[in-house]
Scaffold this motif. Structure first.
Motif, short mmCIF file in Angstrom:
data_model
loop_
_atom_site.label_atom_id
_atom_site.label_comp_id
_atom_site.label_asym_id
_atom_site.label_seq_id
_atom_site.Cartn_x
_atom_site.Cartn_y
_atom_site.Cartn_z
N TRP A 17 -5.04 39.29 -32.45
CA TRP A 17 -4.04 38.28 -32.37
C TRP A 17 -2.92 38.96 -31.64
N THR A 18 -2.61 40.03 -31.99
CA THR A 18 -1.33 40.69 -31.32
C THR A 18 -1.42 40.66 -29.72
N GLY A 19 -2.79 40.83 -29.03
CA GLY A 19 -3.06 40.79 -27.89
C GLY A 19 -2.82 39.34 -27.10
N VAL A 20 -3.05 38.53 -27.92
CA VAL A 20 -3.06 37.10 -27.30
C VAL A 20 -1.94 36.19 -27.49
N GLY A 21 -1.22 36.43 -28.77
CA GLY A 21 -0.33 35.52 -29.47
C GLY A 21 1.04 35.96 -28.69
N PRO A 22 2.00 35.41 -29.65
CA PRO A 22 3.33 35.27 -28.86
C PRO A 22 4.14 36.56 -28.23
N LEU A 23 3.53 37.77 -29.09
CA LEU A 23 4.21 38.86 -28.32
C LEU A 23 4.24 39.08 -26.86
N VAL A 24 2.80 38.88 -26.42
CA VAL A 24 2.67 39.02 -25.05
C VAL A 24 3.48 37.62 -24.27
N HIS A 25 3.41 36.71 -24.84
CA HIS A 25 4.26 35.40 -24.04
C HIS A 25 5.61 35.42 -24.20
N THR A 26 6.07 35.88 -25.21
CA THR A 26 7.60 36.32 -25.21
C THR A 26 7.99 37.25 -24.17
N LYS A 27 7.26 38.35 -23.77
CA LYS A 27 7.52 39.15 -22.88
C LYS A 27 7.30 38.61 -21.36
N LEU A 28 6.50 37.69 -21.07
CA LEU A 28 6.43 36.99 -19.95
C LEU A 28 7.92 36.22 -19.79
N MET A 29 8.34 35.59 -20.58
CA MET A 29 9.16 34.54 -20.57
C MET A 29 10.55 35.31 -20.36
N VAL A 30 10.69 36.60 -21.05
CA VAL A 30 11.93 37.20 -21.11
C VAL A 30 11.91 37.92 -19.43
N ASN A 31 10.58 38.29 -19.11
CA ASN A 31 10.79 38.81 -17.47
C ASN A 31 11.07 37.86 -16.71
N TRP A 32 10.54 36.73 -16.61
CA TRP A 32 10.81 35.59 -15.56
C TRP A 32 11.81 34.52 -15.93
N PHE A 33 12.65 34.84 -17.09
CA PHE A 33 13.96 34.07 -17.27
C PHE A 33 14.91 34.88 -18.12
N SER A 34 16.21 34.04 -17.47
CA SER A 34 17.28 34.77 -18.03
C SER A 34 18.25 33.66 -18.63
N GLY A 73 8.89 25.96 -36.44
CA GLY A 73 9.00 25.91 -35.06
C GLY A 73 10.07 26.29 -34.16
N GLY A 74 11.37 26.12 -34.64
CA GLY A 74 12.60 26.39 -34.32
C GLY A 74 12.70 28.03 -34.42
N MET A 75 12.47 28.73 -35.45
CA MET A 75 12.53 30.02 -35.63
C MET A 75 11.72 31.15 -34.78
N VAL A 76 10.78 30.46 -34.40
CA VAL A 76 9.94 31.63 -33.53
C VAL A 76 10.80 31.75 -32.02
N PRO A 77 11.14 30.86 -31.34
CA PRO A 77 12.17 31.40 -30.19
C PRO A 77 13.47 31.81 -30.42
N VAL A 78 13.93 31.50 -31.61
CA VAL A 78 15.27 31.90 -31.85
C VAL A 78 15.19 33.30 -32.17
N ARG A 79 14.05 33.79 -32.84
CA ARG A 79 14.15 35.33 -33.09
C ARG A 79 13.75 36.07 -31.80
N SER A 80 13.00 35.47 -31.08
CA SER A 80 12.65 36.37 -29.72
C SER A 80 14.00 36.33 -28.89
N VAL A 81 14.87 35.26 -28.89
CA VAL A 81 16.21 35.13 -28.19
C VAL A 81 16.94 36.17 -28.54
#
Length: 421
Positions: A112-129, A340-348
């Motif tokens: 799960w750690t290799g397909v779940g939100p950890l990797v996808h939040t990394k992509l979003m952080v790289n591609w968006f500011s 649902g709200g706290m997942v992106p909040v924590r990453s941001v």
């Protein structure tokens, strides 16, 4: 100029998050009563397996965070998908409680750690500011859409072909869709395609843009070696996030795991009824990601976090106030909204504190230190077994959320203008 490639990656992450959460987060609650019957175990014993699976993933998260910051995401997702496939194939031969332990914990927990939100939040952080909050919200929204669509499907599969054969369908989706899409679409950084974050070229120094120190984001210091981990662990803001989200994280997992059993054993409802409520929670989690992602981009972070706490508290008060389908629907909706709200909040918040270069390592450490929250699944099952009812466990949830609200008022939560580049 064509469409910014980052939007394609948002769509890709949406799909993979949809599928990855379908296989466990939105399956285990539906399969839970079947596992209890097939393996002749109590709520506590089965909750221990689910908790250990979640905990093993959280323990592996710092290592995965390091790998994500140093290796290409496409290869991490591919290898993790193959690892999950191996575990799901082994489910065909699981005939005992101990067999479930030996398959579920190492394969699902680590994969799960290799397909779940950890990797996808990394992509979003790289591609968006500038639009990072909204990008994260939409990318991870796949988890919530799965919560709407998948529970009734898993209930149907369990009733018709059996839960073991459902895992064969999961294997087909990983091999036929996730792995090819990952290899074809994923690009690590905008620079690989000659683009910039958000698709916007940075302002030239000396132009009419505001270049005052207050307007420029703070730059992260050295990102090499163990210095990153030392910096994260000695940063008071990091521990503020651990305290705030540690009290909330995991309760949604407990709800998703135990709600079908609660409704089918203590109330006069079926597994299918419970699956529809989980779908309702997933629907509101979609809205939560959009709304809270927007709030993180435009409002003070503390107000955003406190809004999520209020949703969680309201959900537990609703579930304690009655046993009608309407009341449980309100509880499920508020649970989904808060989760649902706290997942992106924590990453941001983590990206604002540590910047894109060290984001995944900091995020992995966060997952590690809030890992005790995975025991909410076990605590809930144990309390229900000891008390003969789930209601005392729900009361404990409410107390934890109230404490999270108090902590949120006290700790420092960085706003957008305090972000590290």
């Amino acid at each position: 100029m064509g469409v910014f490639y980052g939007y394609r990656l948002v769509a890709y992450s949406f799909v993979v998050c949809f599928l990855a959460t379908s296989f466990f987060l939105h399956a285990r609650g539906v399969f839970f009563p079947y596992w209890m019957a097939d393996f002749q175990v109590s709520k506590t014993e089965l909750s221990a397996v689910v908790t250990a699976t979640l905990f093993s993933g959280a323990m592996f998260a710092p290592i995965m965070g390091y790998l994500i910051d140093h290796l290409r995401v496409k290869w991490i997702v591919t290898v993790a998908s193959l690892w999950l496939c191996a575990g799901y194939l082994l489910m065909q031969w699981v005939e005992s409680y101990w067999g479930l332990i030996l398959v579920l914990i190492p394969f699902q927990g680590l994969g799960w750690t290799g397909v779940g939100p950890l990797v996808h939040t990394k992509l979003m952080v790289n591609w968006f500011s500038r639009n990072r909050g909204m990008a994260l919200g939409f990318a991870i929204m796949g988890m919530s859409v799965a919560g709407v669509v998948v529970p009734p499907i898993n209930a149907f599969l369990a009733e018709t072909i059996g839960w073991r054969n459902a895992y064969l369908i999961y294997v087909g989706l990983l091999v036929g869709l996730v792995i090819p899409a990952t290899l074809l679409l994923v690009r690590q950084h905008p620079s690989e395609l000659g683009q910039h974050p958000d698709g916007i070229a940075p302002a030239v120094e000396g132009s009419s843009a505001d270049n005052s120190p207050a307007a420029r984001p703070r730059m992260a210091p050295d990102t090499q070696g163990w210095a990153v981990y030392r910096e994260v662990l000695t940063n008071p803001a990091f521990w503020s996030v651990v305290l705030t989200f540690g009290l909330m994280n995991g309760v949604y997992s407990a709800m998703a795991t135990h709600l079908p059993t609660y409704m089918s054993t203590e109330l006069n409802f079926t597994i299918v009824d419970a699956a529809w409520l989980l779908s309702l929670a997933g629907g509101f989690a979609i809205g939560g990601k959009i709304v809270f992602g927007w709030m993180m981009d435009h409002l003070p972070a503390k107000i955003t976090v406190l809004s999520g706490v209020v949703a969680y508290i309201g959900s537990t008060l609703a579930i304690l106030s009655g046993a009608s389908f309407a009341t449980l629907s309100v509880a499920a909706a508020l649970f989904g909204l808060g989760f649902g709200g706290m997942v992106p909040v924590r990453s941001v918040v983590i990206s604002r504190i540590f910047g894109a270069a060290r984001f995944s390592r900091a995020n992995g450490l966060l997952s590690f230190f809030i890992a005790p929250a995975t025991f909410w699944v076990l605590i809930t099952g144990y309390v229900a077994d000891q008390a003969g009812s789930y209601l005392p466990a729900f009361q404990i949830w409410c107390g934890a959320f109230l404490l999270a609200g108090v902590v949120s008022l006290i700790v420092k939560i960085p706003n957008a203008d305090e972000a590290v580049a």
